[in-house]
Design a protein around this motif. Sequence first.
Motif, PDB file in Angstrom:
ATOM      1  N   GLN A 397       0.838  -1.199   0.000  1.00 40.26           N
ATOM      2  CA  GLN A 397       0.000   0.000   0.000  1.00 40.26           C
ATOM      3  C   GLN A 397       0.876   1.253   0.000  1.00 40.26           C
ATOM      4  OE1 GLN A 397      -3.430   0.219   0.219  1.00 40.26           O
ATOM      5  NE2 GLN A 397      -3.839  -1.980   0.267  1.00 40.26           N
ATOM      6  N   THR A 398       1.912   1.237   0.840  1.00 45.50           N
ATOM      7  CA  THR A 398       2.829   2.377   0.923  1.00 45.50           C
ATOM      8  C   THR A 398       3.597   2.557  -0.378  1.00 45.50           C
ATOM      9  OG1 THR A 398       3.095   1.972   3.288  1.00 45.50           O
ATOM     10  CG2 THR A 398       4.727   3.377   2.244  1.00 45.50           C
ATOM     11  N   GLU A 399       4.086   1.447  -0.906  1.00 44.63           N
ATOM     12  CA  GLU A 399       4.855   1.510  -2.150  1.00 44.63           C
ATOM     13  C   GLU A 399       3.994   2.023  -3.298  1.00 44.63           C
ATOM     14  OE1 GLU A 399       6.239  -2.451  -2.545  1.00 44.63           O
ATOM     15  OE2 GLU A 399       7.754  -2.268  -0.951  1.00 44.63           O
ATOM     16  N   ALA A 400       2.740   1.591  -3.335  1.00 47.54           N
ATOM     17  CA  ALA A 400       1.839   2.034  -4.405  1.00 47.54           C
ATOM     18  C   ALA A 400       1.567   3.528  -4.298  1.00 47.54           C
ATOM     19  CB  ALA A 400       0.526   1.252  -4.326  1.00 47.54           C
ATOM     20  N   ARG A 402       3.510   5.816  -2.902  1.00 49.97           N
ATOM     21  CA  ARG A 402       4.707   6.578  -3.245  1.00 49.97           C
ATOM     22  C   ARG A 402       4.952   6.583  -4.755  1.00 49.97           C
ATOM     23  NH1 ARG A 402       8.140   7.968   0.796  1.00 49.97           N
ATOM     24  NH2 ARG A 402       8.837   9.417  -0.824  1.00 49.97           N
ATOM     25  N   SER A 403       4.620   5.449  -5.398  1.00 54.00           N
ATOM     26  CA  SER A 403       4.813   5.357  -6.855  1.00 54.00           C
ATOM     27  C   SER A 403       3.853   6.271  -7.612  1.00 54.00           C
ATOM     28  CB  SER A 403       4.626   3.915  -7.330  1.00 54.00           C
ATOM     29  OG  SER A 403       3.285   3.496  -7.135  1.00 54.00           O
ATOM     30  N   LEU A 404       2.734   6.614  -6.952  1.00 56.29           N
ATOM     31  CA  LEU A 404       1.768   7.525  -7.565  1.00 56.29           C
ATOM     32  C   LEU A 404       2.136   8.989  -7.331  1.00 56.29           C
ATOM     33  CD1 LEU A 404      -1.564   5.703  -6.677  1.00 56.29           C
ATOM     34  CD2 LEU A 404      -0.520   5.913  -8.936  1.00 56.29           C
ATOM     35  N   GLY A 405       3.256   9.216  -6.614  1.00 56.39           N
ATOM     36  CA  GLY A 405       3.745  10.578  -6.426  1.00 56.39           C
ATOM     37  C   GLY A 405       3.391  11.206  -5.098  1.00 56.39           C
ATOM     38  N   LEU A 406       2.759  10.444  -4.219  1.00 57.62           N
ATOM     39  CA  LEU A 406       2.426  10.986  -2.898  1.00 57.62           C
ATOM     40  C   LEU A 406       3.690  11.087  -2.052  1.00 57.62           C
ATOM     41  CD1 LEU A 406      -0.896   9.126  -1.963  1.00 57.62           C
ATOM     42  CD2 LEU A 406      -0.627  11.473  -2.765  1.00 57.62           C
ATOM     43  N   SER A 407       3.792  12.163  -1.301  1.00 55.98           N
ATOM     44  CA  SER A 407       4.921  12.309  -0.378  1.00 55.98           C
ATOM     45  C   SER A 407       4.748  11.342   0.796  1.00 55.98           C
ATOM     46  CB  SER A 407       5.006  13.745   0.143  1.00 55.98           C
ATOM     47  OG  SER A 407       3.858  14.042   0.932  1.00 55.98           O
ATOM     48  N   GLN A 408       5.809  11.189   1.571  1.00 57.98           N
ATOM     49  CA  GLN A 408       5.724  10.273   2.715  1.00 57.98           C
ATOM     50  C   GLN A 408       4.659  10.736   3.705  1.00 57.98           C
ATOM     51  OE1 GLN A 408       9.399   9.651   4.779  1.00 57.98           O
ATOM     52  NE2 GLN A 408       8.628   7.976   6.001  1.00 57.98           N
ATOM     53  N   ALA A 409       4.585  12.057   3.938  1.00 60.45           N
ATOM     54  CA  ALA A 409       3.594  12.600   4.866  1.00 60.45           C
ATOM     55  C   ALA A 409       2.179  12.322   4.380  1.00 60.45           C
ATOM     56  CB  ALA A 409       3.807  14.104   5.045  1.00 60.45           C
ATOM     57  N   LYS A 410       1.928  12.550   3.062  1.00 60.01           N
ATOM     58  CA  LYS A 410       0.600  12.307   2.513  1.00 60.01           C
ATOM     59  C   LYS A 410       0.276  10.819   2.456  1.00 60.01           C
ATOM     60  CE  LYS A 410       0.098  16.537  -0.216  1.00 60.01           C
ATOM     61  NZ  LYS A 410      -0.124  17.106  -1.558  1.00 60.01           N
ATOM     62  N   THR A 411       1.307  10.010   2.255  1.00 61.51           N
ATOM     63  CA  THR A 411       1.095   8.556   2.256  1.00 61.51           C
ATOM     64  C   THR A 411       0.584   8.092   3.618  1.00 61.51           C
ATOM     65  OG1 THR A 411       2.823   8.213   0.603  1.00 61.51           O
ATOM     66  CG2 THR A 411       2.220   6.320   1.968  1.00 61.51           C
TER      67      THR A 411
END
Length: 500
Positions: A397-400, A402-411
């Motif tokens: 879920q996290t990797e997906a 981040r791959s969509l361009g979400l920052s770590q905070a938004k993830t």
Amino acid sequence: MKKLLKILTALLLLVSLFTAAQPASVDASSKKVASGTVMKKIKKSGKLVVGMSADYPPLEFTKSVNGKNKYVGVDVELAKQIAKDLGVKLEIKNMDFDSLLVALETGKIDVIISGMTPTSERKKSIDFSKIYYAEKSDYFVISKTNKAKYTSTSSFKNKTVGAQTGSLQYTSLKKNASKYGIKVKGLAKISNLLMALKSGKVDAVLLGELNAKTYATNDSSLSLVKSSLSQAQMGNAVGVAKGQSDLVKAINKTINACQKKDLFNKKYIPAAAKAMKQASSKKSNSMSKYAGYFATGLGYTMIITVCSIIIGLILGVIFALMRLSKSKLLHAIAVCYIEFLRGTPQMVQIMFVYFGVGMLIKNLPALAAGIIAIGLNSGAYVAEDIRSGINSVDKGQTEAARSLGLSQAKTYRYVVFPQALKNIWPALGNEFITLTKDSSLVSTIGVGELMYETGLVQTATYRGVMPLCIAMCIYFVVTFILTRLLNYFERRMNLTSSRT
């Protein structure tokens, strides 16, 4: 192994820092109140803060007047007279007897007026005024049904005798226990000791003469046996912090004036006896007359609970993320915080924040200290709940995200936390319910929450079980409502999850 050693080293460092902030000994803590400063503080603030354990009739106890709590008794009258002579207002702080010395040494109270005897051990820590009332002996309070069974001190061989912890009677029992074969039971409140006596948990309760005779007079089910335990009866005096000679002199002046007029025997004791008789009558000690006590206690309980939950959630999120951080320093700090707070009793933490940290932060209110301590403790448990919830979310879920361009905070905000919250909601609910009940621990530092007010009702009505039953029902209603609310939000989360 190296990692474990680093964690243990960090924990030891944290403990040493807490210890450094804490008074190292009684002598060290007594020096925290500088010589000659208490009188100046009293004059500047315009009030005299008196510490007492208001469960010791006729010296100090509570009475309901128009639904409001009022402190009455011999010691209360003396406190009023001292405040009047000093030209200031009187403020009474009611707390457990064995907490009074610490409160005085750390400046939480100005003086102790609570039937305290100036023993040699206590004189090492604090100073005393002259004796204002002397008692000739102690008495065993027993059930009248055992009057023929217990006739002297030797009758209590292999029996359990209770006394108030920190009192002269408790010290006397401990000193002579082996000689007479007595089993000693110490409790902080006399009301609890008498309840233990009536329920058969102890065979007798050792009290001072005036206190024992007052209880026996107002309760027909009790009887007295004179004690022959070897303990010098020195009487009661006012406790003052070391180096306050000007305050001691002023207090002695008031005591001399009261003794000269014989106010203790002619006015204070008869007035206290009258108040006790009124309080113990069936008309006066109806629980409906004390509804305001329980309402006040419930209000403080809810304030403590809500504020502590907020603090616990904020700290829980912060320390959960710190423990999951790749930074070794942040990880170590989080581990130390969580392990230390979970590895020490919450009661000790409350006492430390109020008396220890309170020495560094002047005028720290007991309510604020209680909220801080419970919030800090809750944060450690919530942090572990949140950490487990985050770990339960699939890494994909996290990797997906981040791959969509979400920052770590938004993830974390939009992907991880919503799923983690759903997984840990039952655990968080249990923590909130436990926290509601744990709020009762702050009564030890004089916060007027539900259990504190229940203790006042017990003392005022001479009824031990009924106030406890009412308090238990109130706690049940509160936790039942909270449980239903938590279950409602859990169903909503599950419903939202199934739709998505």
